[in-house]
Design an enzyme around this catalytic site. Structure first.
Site, PDB file in Angstrom:
ATOM      1  N   SER A  19       8.808 -20.354  -5.059  1.00  0.00           N
ATOM      2  CA  SER A  19       7.426 -19.948  -5.383  1.00  0.00           C
ATOM      3  C   SER A  19       6.539 -21.088  -5.877  1.00  0.00           C
ATOM      4  O   SER A  19       5.679 -20.881  -6.725  1.00  0.00           O
ATOM      5  CB  SER A  19       7.391 -18.835  -6.451  1.00  0.00           C
ATOM      6  OG  SER A  19       8.155 -17.756  -6.041  1.00  0.00           O
TER       7      SER A  19
ATOM      8  N   ILE B 230      22.766 -22.892   0.176  1.00  0.00           N
ATOM      9  CA  ILE B 230      23.732 -22.979   1.277  1.00  0.00           C
ATOM     10  C   ILE B 230      23.046 -22.660   2.604  1.00  0.00           C
ATOM     11  O   ILE B 230      23.213 -23.339   3.600  1.00  0.00           O
ATOM     12  CB  ILE B 230      24.902 -22.006   1.033  1.00  0.00           C
ATOM     13  CG1 ILE B 230      25.742 -22.518  -0.139  1.00  0.00           C
ATOM     14  CG2 ILE B 230      25.766 -21.853   2.285  1.00  0.00           C
ATOM     15  CD1 ILE B 230      26.869 -21.599  -0.546  1.00  0.00           C
ATOM     16  N   GLU B 231      22.212 -21.609   2.581  1.00  0.00           N
ATOM     17  CA  GLU B 231      21.672 -21.152   3.864  1.00  0.00           C
ATOM     18  C   GLU B 231      20.613 -22.078   4.456  1.00  0.00           C
ATOM     19  O   GLU B 231      20.303 -21.990   5.642  1.00  0.00           O
ATOM     20  CB  GLU B 231      21.159 -19.718   3.753  1.00  0.00           C
ATOM     21  CG  GLU B 231      20.193 -19.497   2.617  1.00  0.00           C
ATOM     22  CD  GLU B 231      19.849 -18.020   2.427  1.00  0.00           C
ATOM     23  OE1 GLU B 231      20.599 -17.161   2.919  1.00  0.00           O
ATOM     24  OE2 GLU B 231      18.812 -17.757   1.798  1.00  0.00           O
TER      25      GLU B 231
ATOM     26  N   LYS C 185      13.074 -35.140 -14.705  1.00  0.00           N
ATOM     27  CA  LYS C 185      14.493 -35.089 -14.305  1.00  0.00           C
ATOM     28  C   LYS C 185      14.790 -34.058 -13.211  1.00  0.00           C
ATOM     29  O   LYS C 185      15.507 -34.369 -12.250  1.00  0.00           O
ATOM     30  CB  LYS C 185      15.363 -34.837 -15.548  1.00  0.00           C
ATOM     31  CG  LYS C 185      16.846 -35.146 -15.349  1.00  0.00           C
ATOM     32  CD  LYS C 185      17.143 -36.620 -15.174  1.00  0.00           C
ATOM     33  CE  LYS C 185      17.174 -37.332 -16.526  1.00  0.00           C
ATOM     34  NZ  LYS C 185      17.269 -38.809 -16.356  1.00  0.00           N
TER      35      LYS C 185
ATOM     36  N   LYS D 224       7.074 -43.510 -12.733  1.00  0.00           N
ATOM     37  CA  LYS D 224       8.470 -43.205 -13.023  1.00  0.00           C
ATOM     38  C   LYS D 224       9.127 -42.471 -11.847  1.00  0.00           C
ATOM     39  O   LYS D 224      10.235 -42.802 -11.406  1.00  0.00           O
ATOM     40  CB  LYS D 224       8.534 -42.342 -14.294  1.00  0.00           C
ATOM     41  CG  LYS D 224       9.927 -42.055 -14.782  1.00  0.00           C
ATOM     42  CD  LYS D 224       9.855 -41.421 -16.167  1.00  0.00           C
ATOM     43  CE  LYS D 224      11.233 -41.042 -16.649  1.00  0.00           C
ATOM     44  NZ  LYS D 224      11.175 -40.279 -17.902  1.00  0.00           N
TER      45      LYS D 224
ATOM     46  N   CYS E 237      -4.546   1.876   9.039  1.00  0.00           N
ATOM     47  CA  CYS E 237      -3.288   2.337   9.611  1.00  0.00           C
ATOM     48  C   CYS E 237      -2.854   3.652   8.950  1.00  0.00           C
ATOM     49  O   CYS E 237      -3.460   4.679   9.216  1.00  0.00           O
ATOM     50  CB  CYS E 237      -2.239   1.239   9.533  1.00  0.00           C
ATOM     51  SG  CYS E 237      -1.024   1.410  10.861  1.00  0.00           S
TER      52      CYS E 237
ATOM     53  N   MET F 255      -5.805   5.451   7.669  1.00  0.00           N
ATOM     54  CA  MET F 255      -6.585   6.180   8.676  1.00  0.00           C
ATOM     55  C   MET F 255      -5.912   7.512   8.994  1.00  0.00           C
ATOM     56  O   MET F 255      -6.550   8.566   9.069  1.00  0.00           O
ATOM     57  CB  MET F 255      -6.702   5.306   9.932  1.00  0.00           C
ATOM     58  CG  MET F 255      -7.301   5.980  11.143  1.00  0.00           C
ATOM     59  SD  MET F 255      -6.010   6.644  12.239  1.00  0.00           S
ATOM     60  CE  MET F 255      -6.904   6.825  13.756  1.00  0.00           C
TER      61      MET F 255
ATOM     62  N   HIS G 208      -4.850  -3.300  12.109  1.00  0.00           N
ATOM     63  CA  HIS G 208      -4.892  -4.041  10.847  1.00  0.00           C
ATOM     64  C   HIS G 208      -5.939  -5.157  10.923  1.00  0.00           C
ATOM     65  O   HIS G 208      -5.605  -6.289  11.255  1.00  0.00           O
ATOM     66  CB  HIS G 208      -3.521  -4.660  10.553  1.00  0.00           C
ATOM     67  CG  HIS G 208      -2.476  -3.659  10.246  1.00  0.00           C
ATOM     68  ND1 HIS G 208      -2.110  -3.328   8.964  1.00  0.00           N
ATOM     69  CD2 HIS G 208      -1.718  -2.886  11.054  1.00  0.00           C
ATOM     70  CE1 HIS G 208      -1.169  -2.401   8.993  1.00  0.00           C
ATOM     71  NE2 HIS G 208      -0.912  -2.122  10.253  1.00  0.00           N
TER      72      HIS G 208
ATOM     73  N   GLU H  64      -7.176  -6.761   8.619  1.00  0.00           N
ATOM     74  CA  GLU H  64      -6.919  -7.788   7.601  1.00  0.00           C
ATOM     75  C   GLU H  64      -6.161  -8.987   8.152  1.00  0.00           C
ATOM     76  O   GLU H  64      -6.240 -10.084   7.596  1.00  0.00           O
ATOM     77  CB  GLU H  64      -6.183  -7.184   6.400  1.00  0.00           C
ATOM     78  CG  GLU H  64      -4.717  -6.784   6.606  1.00  0.00           C
ATOM     79  CD  GLU H  64      -4.512  -5.390   7.197  1.00  0.00           C
ATOM     80  OE1 GLU H  64      -5.444  -4.863   7.840  1.00  0.00           O
ATOM     81  OE2 GLU H  64      -3.409  -4.832   7.037  1.00  0.00           O
TER      82      GLU H  64
HETATM   83  N1  GLN Z   1       3.709   4.771   9.158  1.00  0.00           N
HETATM   84  C1  GLN Z   1       2.597   4.793  10.057  1.00  0.00           C
HETATM   85  C2  GLN Z   1       3.030   4.597  11.495  1.00  0.00           C
HETATM   86  O1  GLN Z   1       4.096   4.090  11.759  1.00  0.00           O
HETATM   87  C3  GLN Z   1       1.551   3.773   9.669  1.00  0.00           C
HETATM   88  C4  GLN Z   1       2.035   2.371   9.784  1.00  0.00           C
HETATM   89  C5  GLN Z   1       1.194   1.365   9.014  1.00  0.00           C
HETATM   90  O2  GLN Z   1       0.441   1.721   8.117  1.00  0.00           O
HETATM   91  N2  GLN Z   1       1.350   0.096   9.331  1.00  0.00           N
HETATM   92  O3  GLN Z   1       2.323   4.930  12.396  1.00  0.00           O
END
Ligand code: GLN
Length: 537
Positions: free
Chosen positions: A16, A151-152, A192, A226, A383, A386, A509, A511
């Site tokens: 992080s 390790i991974e 360190k 340093k 999504c 809605m 989406h 966003e």
């Molecule tokens: N669960 C809902 C679907 O699969 C909405 C998915 C979401 O919000 N990304 O349609």
């Protein structure tokens, strides 16, 4: 002579520290000097992708145009660079092993024993150089997830060692991001842990070329000297990364520290004064708002900072565009009841109901939507948000009392949201949703048509359920309009209410597509509606 240069960003001391932001900020500085840059994330976990991880494990799952379910750092890359990423930009150990094992089953290794070195490391190197070989980029920045010593992550560090050797000086750079802790009892910054971390990297054969030192206090020349002495780097390659009030300050902080200059020098590339006019214009608007609004974000992961990352960043972009400070009030959908809803929502200028999966918290979301619909508070559903708006309208306006999504109740009398036809025979959970960018046609005279100022849009999706078109006429006759449709499949992608100040639900989406240079039109318009609401109330 390879034409593409490769920069690796590794992390030490602690997780992080913000490798993704450092990678994105460096990329921004290089891009603004005319270089074409992309950023790739290598994730050392064994999942094929984060699509099957829940937000408690991993934060938001970010989706690209080509439908990759990826790490949220790819969101930062796109928001900073304003260039889309793709499947190739996020590689996991799961993906690497899957393709090596598939090759083994096909007999591609001609009877050889398949081993981590060279087979796994070759596959990693191929995935890194694939981006370079597209010819689209001058510089590839590859962020290796996790912390050195894990390790991974060893095969990834080994691939970096080999690439340094294969491609030689001026072509591959290792930037190591570390932490310089401050001990308040001793009033001292401590080097360190960084020395040890650089040594751990050296045990794997990799000498860090540049150190980026995350710190809460100015580290000063002495500490830089340093660190340089103990870690085999020159002093100008010790870069301070001090805590910033916003991630969007980091490119300028790195510019002041000269990170881009030393990088370009070590890659034997020309450096110029970066043109950050658009970026700085955004920062100025973001930091000097004229007014303030309060938006409620309703979801079931609100206590986790990273679960709705792209939504929060989209509000920053849209707020700056409108010179408005958008204060986000996180509201847990499970805590909303008929009794407390007024006190929770009455002072808000807008409500966004977040995406999600499963039944938990949905009744709270539906109550909230009823409240904002009847009280004329701007509403934005994304999504699942809605889908919940559709259910609320069916129950309370169309009077179809037992309405639901078949995701929540398979036997609902009115399945107004139903599993998509294309999803019906799917058994595997990973990578099988309707993913990536799809076209959508916007209805003439609708609100969204004027918001986008375009007839055809493309937005990114991640869902299995859809609006059930059997009910479309009933919804539209009462004013909930399907204003965005996929014309090939008839899927309803957007619904909006016509007798409300701002009530829009989108199946996609938005966003994921908002960037500093291109704030998303729906978020811009929603913030404007919030501003109007705050002035009128
Ligand atoms: N669960 C809902 C679907 O699969 C909405 C998915 C979401 O919000 N990304 O349609």
């Amino acid at each position: 002579m390879p034409s593409t240069k490769y920069i690796f960003v590794t992390g030490g001391v602690s997780s992080s520290l913000g490798k993704g932001i450092i990678a994105a900020s460096l990329a921004k500085l290089l891009q603004s000097q005319g270089y074409s840059v992309t950023i790739q994330k290598l994730d050392p976990y064994i999942n094929i992708d984060p699509g099957t991880l829940n937000p408690y494990e991993h934060g938001e799952c970010y989706v690209t145009d080509d439908g990759a379910e990826t790490d949220l750092d790819l969101g930062h890359y796109e928001r900073f660079l304003n260039v889309p990423t793709s499947q190739a930009n996020n590689v996991t150990t799961g993906k690497i092993y899957k393709s090596v094992i598939e090759k083994e089953r096909k007999g591609d290794f001609l009877g050889k024993t398949v081993q981590v070195i060279p087979h796994i490391t070759d596959e990693i190197k191929q995935r890194i150089q694939f981006l370079g070989n597209t010819g689209d980029y001058d510089i590839i920045i590859t962020e290796i997830g996790g912390t050195v010593g894990d390790i991974e992550s060893l095969p990834y560090i080994e691939a970096l060692r080999q690439m340094k050797w294969d491609l030689g000086q001026f072509n591959v750079l290792a930037i190591h991001l570390t932490l310089i802790p401050y001990l308040s009892a001793a009033k001292e910054l401590k080097t360190k842990p960084t020395q040890h971390s650089v040594k751990t990297l050296m045990e794997s054969g990799v000498q860090a070329d540049i150190l980026v030192c995350r710190t809460e206090h100015e580290i000063g020349d002495n500490i830089k000297a340093k660190l340089a002495r103990f870690c085999n780097v020159d002093k100008e390659s010790v870069i301070q990364s001090i805590d910033a009030s916003t991630i969007y300050d980091v490119p300028n902080l790195m510019l002041n520290e000269g990170l881009d200059k030393v990088v370009l020098k070590k890659l034997n590339l020309k450096s110029e004064k970066p043109n950050l006019d658009v970026w700085n214009g955004f920062l100025k608007r973001y930091k000097n708002p004229n007014s303030k609004i309060k938006i409620g974000l309703i979801g079931k992961y609100v206590e986790l900072q990273d679960s709705y990352k792209s939504i929060l960043e989209s509000f920053i972009h849209a707020g700056a565009e409108n010179e408005v400070e958008v204060k986000i009030i996180s509201i847990h959908s499970e805590h909303i009841t008929k009794e407390n809803i007024n006190s929770k929502l009455c002072s808000l200028n807008g409500v966004l109901v977040a995406p999600g999966f499963g039944e938990r918290g949905i009744e709270g979301k539906i109550l909230a939507i009823e409240y904002v619909r009847t009280n004329k508070i701007p509403f934005f559903g994304i999504c699942l948000g809605m889908q919940m708006a559709v259910i609320e309208f069916a129950r309370n306006v169309l009077n179809l009392k037992d309405s639901n999504s078949t995701e929540m109740n398979k036997n609902a009398t009115h399945p107004v949201i139903d599993l998509m036809q294309s999803q019906k025979n799917i058994v595997n959970m990973g990578g099988t949703m309707r993913l990536g960018s799809w076209e959508c046609e916007l209805k003439e005279l609708s609100n969204v048509r004027s918001i986008y100022d375009s007839k055809i849009i493309k937005e990114r999706h991640r869902h299995r359920y859809e609006f059930n078109n059997d009910y479309l006429d009933q919804f539209e006759s009462k004013g909930l309009i399907a204003s965005g449709i996929n014309s090939k499949t008839d899927l309803v992608e957007i619904v909006e209410l016509n007798n409300h100040p701002w009530f829009i639900g989108v199946q996609f989406h938005p966003e994921y597509k908002s960037t500093v240079n291109n704030p998303h039109p729906l978020f811009i318009s929603f913030v404007q509606a919030g501003l109007k609401h705050s002035k009128e109330n």
